[in-house]
Design an enzyme around this catalytic site. Structure first.
Site, PDB file in Angstrom:
ATOM      1  N   HIS A 173     -59.205  22.961  -1.152  1.00  0.00           N
ATOM      2  CA  HIS A 173     -59.884  21.640  -1.627  1.00  0.00           C
ATOM      3  C   HIS A 173     -61.065  21.278  -0.922  1.00  0.00           C
ATOM      4  O   HIS A 173     -61.528  20.332  -0.707  1.00  0.00           O
ATOM      5  CB  HIS A 173     -59.057  20.510  -1.543  1.00  0.00           C
ATOM      6  CG  HIS A 173     -58.159  20.369  -2.774  1.00  0.00           C
ATOM      7  ND1 HIS A 173     -58.351  20.105  -4.260  1.00  0.00           N
ATOM      8  CD2 HIS A 173     -56.641  20.805  -2.671  1.00  0.00           C
ATOM      9  CE1 HIS A 173     -57.263  20.409  -4.757  1.00  0.00           C
ATOM     10  NE2 HIS A 173     -56.180  20.654  -4.165  1.00  0.00           N
ATOM     11  N   ASP A 188     -63.032  16.360  -1.118  1.00  0.00           N
ATOM     12  CA  ASP A 188     -62.344  17.260  -2.016  1.00  0.00           C
ATOM     13  C   ASP A 188     -63.165  18.151  -2.430  1.00  0.00           C
ATOM     14  O   ASP A 188     -64.621  17.917  -2.106  1.00  0.00           O
ATOM     15  CB  ASP A 188     -61.521  16.505  -2.949  1.00  0.00           C
ATOM     16  CG  ASP A 188     -60.203  17.159  -3.310  1.00  0.00           C
ATOM     17  OD1 ASP A 188     -60.230  18.305  -3.857  1.00  0.00           O
ATOM     18  OD2 ASP A 188     -59.256  16.688  -3.167  1.00  0.00           O
ATOM     19  N   GLU A 195     -52.248  22.995  -1.677  1.00  0.00           N
ATOM     20  CA  GLU A 195     -52.911  23.750  -2.686  1.00  0.00           C
ATOM     21  C   GLU A 195     -54.032  24.433  -2.356  1.00  0.00           C
ATOM     22  O   GLU A 195     -55.047  24.452  -2.801  1.00  0.00           O
ATOM     23  CB  GLU A 195     -53.429  22.888  -3.854  1.00  0.00           C
ATOM     24  CG  GLU A 195     -52.342  21.999  -4.602  1.00  0.00           C
ATOM     25  CD  GLU A 195     -52.909  20.995  -5.740  1.00  0.00           C
ATOM     26  OE1 GLU A 195     -51.949  20.972  -6.591  1.00  0.00           O
ATOM     27  OE2 GLU A 195     -53.999  20.730  -5.493  1.00  0.00           O
TER      28      GLU A 195
END
Ligand code: TNX
Length: 618
Positions: free
Chosen positions: A271, A197, A335
């Protein structure tokens, strides 16, 4: 010593009494069919375990388990002896007999006073063993007894998952094994390992060493809660950690031995700050300075869809697939802002050359390209539900996390779906109650009951498409979970509710039975085994206001062997206060108000939140 024995015996008869009323006989997840029968099997040093496949993982597991508990029991391979001379009494038989027609992962378990038979193939036999272990009740000095029972059991869903984010905070190898242990004990079969991440890359990749030499280290970490305009406090402490390929292989084997498949997640194209900090050429602006993320949220710098990036991702995935033999590779996909793509000449050209609609279409382009590669290697991708918006890739399985909508759309398009909606209690980083006594968490609200109540098959989905919902998973994101103890606190007991929604037929679900008759025993076992867990409040009072002239307060302790202490003077109760033993009668004069506050303290000293009931006679 004598005192301890008396307590143990008392506890044991208490357990037996509790089990007496419980039609599920303490088992979590509740089985498909269970019939209590007469008699009791006693495991003794003379008991023999007969097996038809000595190398079966279930057999190895049982052997190791009993050994670790101090049982000296012999295992006999039935193939090596004359079948006629095989003992029929005081035996535990593990075999595939009668399992041919059983559903996948099913088992049968029959206990009489003379013998125990567990039948099943593959994971089925393993789950039969897990159920047996839950049924053994040890008295202080003997090897334990198992009450007579007949069980037929198999799962509602084939995918029963638990996720752990090791990027925001790193968790050591031993803890990962413990996590797998507890999953397997509750018949969960997929461990989703979120390995990369923004805040850390945690898996060694030989071809790209900087992913860990640079990408696994951040200079410091945000302190306290995160929301865009929070105070800017950082801990000034470097943070690092990653798994070597050898450690990964060891964990994969460990999980395999327990019928747990591991799904590695390599996040892309969003990410990805840790990877970009290590290799800036992965970004759309390689000259810019990048660092491994130190705070939470969503970063605007993401992977650039150049051939160089895609090649590197393929090479990374090649190493990942070598370490993880399972069918699924999770490629993230959530995202992913498009700002960096919008500002890039390369992306403008790509949109034209590949006839993409706009930069929003780049995520689909990226994911489809990676999916083609993963498919060529004979594997399948899983992605978060944003990949539905991005134009779904052909064989992709979707994890529906932003509610159920993405999953419903994907199922209607005949894609496999795993339900893991944050709004329905499956985000274990959310608070477990509304109390301010809960430890720091990301917000949101996922009580044990909310988890339990969730049905992975949404009402909106017609029968034709229900079969595409292959299962359910809960996620443990770790922005605010910095220690193994806290991870266990967030996981337990909610994972037990997850196990029941993933395994048990919907019609067999019964929250009252789960909470009052089964959970207390399981929490006592976890307590004794040294796990951390959230101690539920005393059952029966729940920050309520009642009006009347006379009150009777009845409370139940949610942990076997635990105690409830209370006060009526407004102070916070502790172990030096009044011990609750029976319903409290409280007549109240007119115009008076009184508050009863209570706390649970477990045998190992863990404490619940304090709850209260306010009584008024107006
Ligand atoms: C959203 S769930 C994320 C994670 C965060 C999580 C916190 C998902 C696919 N993305 O990056 O950790 O919320 O609850």
């Amino acid at each position: 010593m004598k005192k301890i024995m008396v307590i143990l015996l008392a506890l044991n008869s208490f357990i037996a009494a509790a089990q007496g009323d419980d039609h599920n006989m303490g088992i979590i997840p509740a089985p498909v069919s269970i019939q209590k029968t007469r008699g009791e099997f006693s495991i003794t040093p003379e008991t023999t375990i007969l097996v038809d496949s000595p190398n079966h993982r279930a057999v190895k597991f049982l052997m190791d388990h009993l050994k670790s508990k101090g049982y000296m029991i012999s295992f006999v391979d039935m193939n090596t002896i004359d079948r006629k001379s095989i003992a029929t009494k005081n035996v535990i038989v593990l075999s595939a007999d009668g399992s041919e027609k059983m559903p996948i992962e099913a088992y049968g378990l029959k206990v009489t006073s003379e013998r125990i038979d567990i039948s099943g193939r593959g994971a089925g036999l393993f789950y039969g063993v897990q159920t047996l272990l839950q049924l053994i009740h040890s008295k202080s000095l003997s090897y334990g007894t198992v009450h007579g029972v007949e069980i037929t059991d198999y799962p509602r869903f084939s995918y029963r998952g638990m996720h752990l984010d090791v990027a925001r905070h790193f968790f050591p190898v031993d803890f990962i094994k413990q996590y797998i242990d507890i999953m397997a004990a509750y018949k969960l079969n997929n461990f989703h390992w979120h390995l990369t991440d923004d805040q850390g890359w945690r898996i060694e990749i030989k071809k790209y060493p900087k992913l860990t030499t640079i990408g696994s280290n951040r200079d410091q970490t945000k302190v306290g809660g995160f929301s865009g305009n929070d105070s800017d406090l950082y801990d000034n402490t470097p943070y690092s950690g990653y798994y070597t390929q050898d450690q990964i292989r060891e964990i994969v084997q460990y999980a395999h031995d327990r019928y747990v498949n591991i799904i590695p997640e390599i996040e892309m194209p969003g990410h990805s700050m840790a990877a970009i900090a290590a290799y800036p050429q992965l970004s759309c602006d390689p000259k810019k300075k990048y660092e491994v993320g130190q705070t939470w949220g969503v970063y605007n710098d993401v992977l650039c869809p150049t051939e160089e990036t895609l090649k590197m991702m393929r090479e990374i995935l090649d190493e990942v697939m070598e370490m993880f033999p399972g069918k699924y590779i999770h490629i993230g996909g959530d995202e992913c802002p498009t700002n960096a793509w919008g500002a890039s000449d390369f992306c403008r050209q790509l949109i034209q050359d590949s006839a993409l609609k706009d930069e929003k279409a780049i995520e689909g382009y990226f994911v489809r390209s990676i999916e083609r590669f993963v498919n060529q290697r004979g594997r399948s991708i899983i992605g978060w539900d944003e990949i539905v918006d991005a134009g779904l890739s052909p064989n992709a399985t979707v994890m529906s996390w932003r509610g159920e909508a993405g999953g419903i759309t994907a199922a209607r398009q005949k894609h496999d779906v795993i339900m893991t909606p944050g709004t329905n209690g499956l985000y274990f980083d959310h608070a477990q109650s509304k109390s301010t006594q809960e430890p720091l968490n990301i917000g949101g609200y996922a009580t044990l009951e909310k988890v339990y109540d969730y049905d992975p098959i949404p009402k909106a989905i017609s029968e034709t498409f229900q079969k595409y919902i292959i299962g359910v998973q809960a996620n443990l994101w770790t922005e605010y979970v910095a220690t193994p103890a806290k991870a266990e606190y967030m996981l337990l007991p909610r994972m037990l509710a997850l196990s029941e929604i993933a395994w048990t037929p919907k019609d067999n679900k019964d929250y009252h039975n789960f909470l009052y008759e089964r959970i207390p025993h399981h929490l006592a076992l976890l307590d004794a085994a040294g796990y951390d867990y959230r101690v539920p409040e005393p059952l029966g009072i729940n920050d309520t206001l009642v009006k009347g002239i006379k009150f009777t307060t009845t409370m139940t302790c949610p942990v076997e062997g635990g105690k409830i202490f209370y006060t009526i003077d407004g102070s916070d109760p502790r172990e030096t206060d009044l011990l609750y033993t029976e319903p409290i009668e409280m007549p109240l004069a007119k115009g008076r108000k009184m508050q009863l506050k209570a706390i649970v303290i477990t045998p190992s000293g863990k404490r619940s939140n304090i709850t209260q009931i306010t009584m008024v006679n107006k």
